[in-house]
Design a protein around this motif. Sequence first.
Motif, PDB file in Angstrom:
ATOM      1  N   VAL A 143       0.847  -1.192   0.000  1.00 59.53           N
ATOM      2  CA  VAL A 143       0.000   0.000   0.000  1.00 59.53           C
ATOM      3  C   VAL A 143       0.887   1.248   0.000  1.00 59.53           C
ATOM      4  O   VAL A 143       0.620   2.218  -0.710  1.00 59.53           O
ATOM      5  CB  VAL A 143      -0.954   0.002   1.215  1.00 59.53           C
ATOM      6  CG1 VAL A 143      -1.695   1.331   1.326  1.00 59.53           C
ATOM      7  CG2 VAL A 143      -1.946  -1.145   1.116  1.00 59.53           C
ATOM      8  N   ASP A 144       1.975   1.207   0.767  1.00 63.05           N
ATOM      9  CA  ASP A 144       2.891   2.351   0.817  1.00 63.05           C
ATOM     10  C   ASP A 144       3.454   2.700  -0.560  1.00 63.05           C
ATOM     11  O   ASP A 144       3.485   3.864  -0.933  1.00 63.05           O
ATOM     12  CB  ASP A 144       4.065   2.058   1.769  1.00 63.05           C
ATOM     13  CG  ASP A 144       3.727   2.372   3.224  1.00 63.05           C
ATOM     14  OD1 ASP A 144       2.729   3.087   3.466  1.00 63.05           O
ATOM     15  OD2 ASP A 144       4.458   1.902   4.118  1.00 63.05           O
ATOM     16  N   TYR A 145       3.915   1.709  -1.298  1.00 60.26           N
ATOM     17  CA  TYR A 145       4.546   2.069  -2.575  1.00 60.26           C
ATOM     18  C   TYR A 145       3.564   2.155  -3.740  1.00 60.26           C
ATOM     19  O   TYR A 145       3.934   2.554  -4.827  1.00 60.26           O
ATOM     20  CB  TYR A 145       5.759   1.176  -2.897  1.00 60.26           C
ATOM     21  CG  TYR A 145       5.488  -0.301  -3.170  1.00 60.26           C
ATOM     22  CD1 TYR A 145       4.855  -0.723  -4.331  1.00 60.26           C
ATOM     23  CD2 TYR A 145       5.929  -1.278  -2.284  1.00 60.26           C
ATOM     24  CE1 TYR A 145       4.636  -2.065  -4.596  1.00 60.26           C
ATOM     25  CE2 TYR A 145       5.718  -2.626  -2.527  1.00 60.26           C
ATOM     26  CZ  TYR A 145       5.069  -3.012  -3.696  1.00 60.26           C
ATOM     27  OH  TYR A 145       4.856  -4.339  -3.937  1.00 60.26           O
ATOM     28  N   MET A 146       2.309   1.764  -3.515  1.00 61.43           N
ATOM     29  CA  MET A 146       1.323   1.920  -4.600  1.00 61.43           C
ATOM     30  C   MET A 146       0.349   3.062  -4.334  1.00 61.43           C
ATOM     31  O   MET A 146       0.286   4.015  -5.105  1.00 61.43           O
ATOM     32  CB  MET A 146       0.540   0.628  -4.818  1.00 61.43           C
ATOM     33  CG  MET A 146       1.274  -0.404  -5.627  1.00 61.43           C
ATOM     34  SD  MET A 146       0.163  -1.751  -6.093  1.00 61.43           S
ATOM     35  CE  MET A 146       1.328  -2.822  -6.930  1.00 61.43           C
ATOM     36  N   THR A 147      -0.432   2.940  -3.274  1.00 64.47           N
ATOM     37  CA  THR A 147      -1.506   3.909  -3.049  1.00 64.47           C
ATOM     38  C   THR A 147      -1.650   4.234  -1.562  1.00 64.47           C
ATOM     39  O   THR A 147      -2.651   3.864  -0.937  1.00 64.47           O
ATOM     40  CB  THR A 147      -2.850   3.338  -3.560  1.00 64.47           C
ATOM     41  OG1 THR A 147      -3.039   2.037  -2.992  1.00 64.47           O
ATOM     42  CG2 THR A 147      -2.900   3.247  -5.066  1.00 64.47           C
ATOM     43  N   PRO A 148      -0.681   4.961  -0.985  1.00 62.51           N
ATOM     44  CA  PRO A 148      -0.775   5.265   0.448  1.00 62.51           C
ATOM     45  C   PRO A 148      -1.847   6.318   0.753  1.00 62.51           C
ATOM     46  O   PRO A 148      -2.308   7.022  -0.154  1.00 62.51           O
ATOM     47  CB  PRO A 148       0.617   5.811   0.771  1.00 62.51           C
ATOM     48  CG  PRO A 148       1.114   6.391  -0.510  1.00 62.51           C
ATOM     49  CD  PRO A 148       0.533   5.525  -1.597  1.00 62.51           C
ATOM     50  N   LEU A 149      -2.211   6.413   2.005  1.00 63.40           N
ATOM     51  CA  LEU A 149      -3.072   7.497   2.527  1.00 63.40           C
ATOM     52  C   LEU A 149      -4.443   7.581   1.854  1.00 63.40           C
ATOM     53  O   LEU A 149      -5.061   8.634   1.842  1.00 63.40           O
ATOM     54  CB  LEU A 149      -2.350   8.856   2.407  1.00 63.40           C
ATOM     55  CG  LEU A 149      -1.037   8.985   3.203  1.00 63.40           C
ATOM     56  CD1 LEU A 149      -0.325  10.293   2.838  1.00 63.40           C
ATOM     57  CD2 LEU A 149      -1.310   8.935   4.704  1.00 63.40           C
ATOM     58  N   GLY A 150      -4.911   6.492   1.297  1.00 61.09           N
ATOM     59  CA  GLY A 150      -6.261   6.490   0.724  1.00 61.09           C
ATOM     60  C   GLY A 150      -6.320   6.785  -0.763  1.00 61.09           C
ATOM     61  O   GLY A 150      -7.411   6.904  -1.335  1.00 61.09           O
ATOM     62  N   LEU A 151      -5.182   6.883  -1.417  1.00 58.86           N
ATOM     63  CA  LEU A 151      -5.189   7.012  -2.883  1.00 58.86           C
ATOM     64  C   LEU A 151      -5.762   5.729  -3.481  1.00 58.86           C
ATOM     65  O   LEU A 151      -5.670   4.657  -2.878  1.00 58.86           O
ATOM     66  CB  LEU A 151      -3.763   7.221  -3.406  1.00 58.86           C
ATOM     67  CG  LEU A 151      -3.155   8.612  -3.210  1.00 58.86           C
ATOM     68  CD1 LEU A 151      -1.673   8.583  -3.603  1.00 58.86           C
ATOM     69  CD2 LEU A 151      -3.907   9.665  -4.035  1.00 58.86           C
ATOM     70  N   HIS A 152      -6.315   5.825  -4.669  1.00 56.74           N
ATOM     71  CA  HIS A 152      -6.861   4.622  -5.308  1.00 56.74           C
ATOM     72  C   HIS A 152      -7.041   4.829  -6.807  1.00 56.74           C
ATOM     73  O   HIS A 152      -7.166   5.956  -7.283  1.00 56.74           O
ATOM     74  CB  HIS A 152      -8.190   4.227  -4.668  1.00 56.74           C
ATOM     75  CG  HIS A 152      -9.194   5.350  -4.593  1.00 56.74           C
ATOM     76  ND1 HIS A 152      -9.041   6.413  -3.723  1.00 56.74           N
ATOM     77  CD2 HIS A 152     -10.334   5.584  -5.258  1.00 56.74           C
ATOM     78  CE1 HIS A 152     -10.071   7.239  -3.865  1.00 56.74           C
ATOM     79  NE2 HIS A 152     -10.862   6.772  -4.794  1.00 56.74           N
ATOM     80  N   HIS A 153      -7.040   3.711  -7.479  1.00 55.90           N
ATOM     81  CA  HIS A 153      -7.310   3.654  -8.916  1.00 55.90           C
ATOM     82  C   HIS A 153      -6.435   4.594  -9.745  1.00 55.90           C
ATOM     83  O   HIS A 153      -6.925   5.321 -10.612  1.00 55.90           O
ATOM     84  CB  HIS A 153      -8.791   3.933  -9.200  1.00 55.90           C
ATOM     85  CG  HIS A 153      -9.349   2.998 -10.242  1.00 55.90           C
ATOM     86  ND1 HIS A 153      -8.810   2.899 -11.508  1.00 55.90           N
ATOM     87  CD2 HIS A 153     -10.374   2.116 -10.197  1.00 55.90           C
ATOM     88  CE1 HIS A 153      -9.503   1.990 -12.190  1.00 55.90           C
ATOM     89  NE2 HIS A 153     -10.445   1.488 -11.421  1.00 55.90           N
TER      90      HIS A 153
END
Length: 692
Positions: A507-517
């Motif tokens: 999650v940290d390196y892809m979409t941290p803090l609630g980022l998505h898509h």
Amino acid sequence: EDGYRLWLRYDSLPKQTVERYRPHVASLVVQGRSPTLAAIREELVAGLSGLLGTKVAVAADLDRDGAIIVGTPRSSPLIARLRLDHLLRALGPEGYIIRSVRLDGRRAIAIASDGEVGALYGAFHLLRLMQTVQPLDDLDIVERPRLRLRILNHWDNLDGSIERGYAGRSLWNWSELPARVDQRLRDYARACASVGINGSVLNNVNADARILSAEYLRKVAAIADAFRPYGVRVYLSIRFSAPMELGGLPTADPLDPTVAAWWRQKADEIYSLIPDFGGFLVKADSEGQPGPRTYRRTHADGANMLAAALAPHGGVVMWRAFVYDPKPGYDRAAAAYDSLKPFDGKFAPNVLLQVKNGPIDFQPREPFHPLFGAMPKTQLMPELQITQEYLGFSNHLVFLAMMWREFLDSDTYAEGPGSTVAKVIDGSLYGQRLTGMAGVANTGSDRNWTGHHFAQANWYAFGRLAWDPNLAPRRIAEEWVRMTFTRDPATAERIVRMMLESYEALVDYMTPLGLHHIMWPGHHYGPAPWWDKAERPDWNSVYYHRADARGLGFDRTATGSDAVSCYNPPIRDLFANIATCPEKFLLWFHHVPWDYRLLSGRTLWDELALRYQRGVDWVRAARKEWDALADRIDAERHAEVARKLAIQERDAVWWRDAVLLYFQTFAKRPLPPGVERPAHTLDFYMTTSLKW
Ligand code: BDP
């Protein structure tokens, strides 16, 4: 060591353990004859003989100390003599007891169930105890599944390809079926049964109507025959317009009597070939699939018509809630809630509503789907994705039990505090009769089944959590590691720790803090937060992150889309308030200024950058850790995992650099100390798709 054996390896235990076990495992008594009893015998002979390093004696009766007796009160006179009937009936045909007993003065271990499949589950449980080196003295184990339907969804196409499959081709070889049934199908069913999976939807939710043709149904029946001894029922995804495509009808209107009659007849035909057929999975009015809407009918009209055709045979309909029609100003995160909540209580008793864990689409992290707190009169069945469509395919090591635990523990507050998703779905909150859990499978024709050796753990974990949604990820990981890689406690602990940390790192390196898509469109591998070319707004990354000069994130509060109001208070208010919203969902619910201070005291921009870096750092540390385990793991699997970890590092770096360079064009701030400088310009990342 190619991984084919999964967690059912049965290599011989250390001498000391064998000595301890031998008095408990002197013979095997499986009385009676049936395909399932034969499967039990076969599994236990292979397993016990393998683990003990000597062939276990198969006996017809209790003739010595240390027998393992397996069966039901009907199949086995010995089991019947234990007088467990009452208890066994309460546990149901899939529940079981494993107990140290004495019969005629002889010590034995009884594995008893009211149903033969339950006895098979008990046999796998005993083997797991031994594989994980647990004591066999004074056993008194009572188990029953918390959910009734524990189902894999295969997104397999009839041409052998798999939608979002990253482990080779389909396991079902349609062209050679029904004449030839690959041994692999039996091994698949064994693996499923070993973790309690009792259903398999064979084909893609984007269904081809031909699966219901007489020709294909014969092939499906051959698969069902292979699975049956292992208690795995076959289900099919259907195409809603099949009465037109296959039956030549002018309509598929669910309220048209000729349409309903066509489905009834089709159901009769299926059950004449497959008496224990499970039912239908339906993707309707979603992403271009046909459905009741064409005829101005509702989801309930569609589902109930199919349910009526299956009901006389005991079949079920799993109706998917993955619907999101764009309307001006709409928010995809509220779409399914808006279209389905009005139908609470309107579905037939043999319908389950199959709802993805999150409101968007199998992202690395989403808050729980609000429908789980909003449909008390509907049988809700979560759909998890085991295949890693948005999580690095079968290249990234990520243990998904952590994500699923977070989801199952989410409190919906539907009936006050403690109304967790787990309680909503297992019937303890609303007492519904039909319960279940679906997982989009990650299996394929690759020799190791799942592409990445560690992805096997996600198949395993799905089964274990569907059996008991309250299990701890640590326990699942410990079992799996000991059954697959090593029985050495210290080595196992190091691998378990890696697995438990892997999800948060991804999650940290892809979409941290609630980022998505913000994945690359189409294949969903690698980052493309800049993507804005799709005709539908909600198929663009920019729709989801809404970066601008002021800040980042999707305002789903009252000042924005207000999708947060789909949740019950007080969780709704907790999410809606930027000061109380869990930071893992911050950018999911809020548009946050770049200089907004997070709990760490850092600004949003700095924290975001450091999270990406932290993800990269973890992968590097994991690679080192794995390298250090080289002499403790067989060379073949060690090397294969090491190769995948190298890809994972490359990808994590790429994610960090591409995403930060892009958001920097809005934030206009320097990377904080501790964050490495990107190797390329933004232009490079925007024009180069990461390759898998
Ligand atoms: C999306 C996948 C798509 C599936 C769809 C679904 O990209 O391939 O068909 O979900 O679940 O995540 O129906």
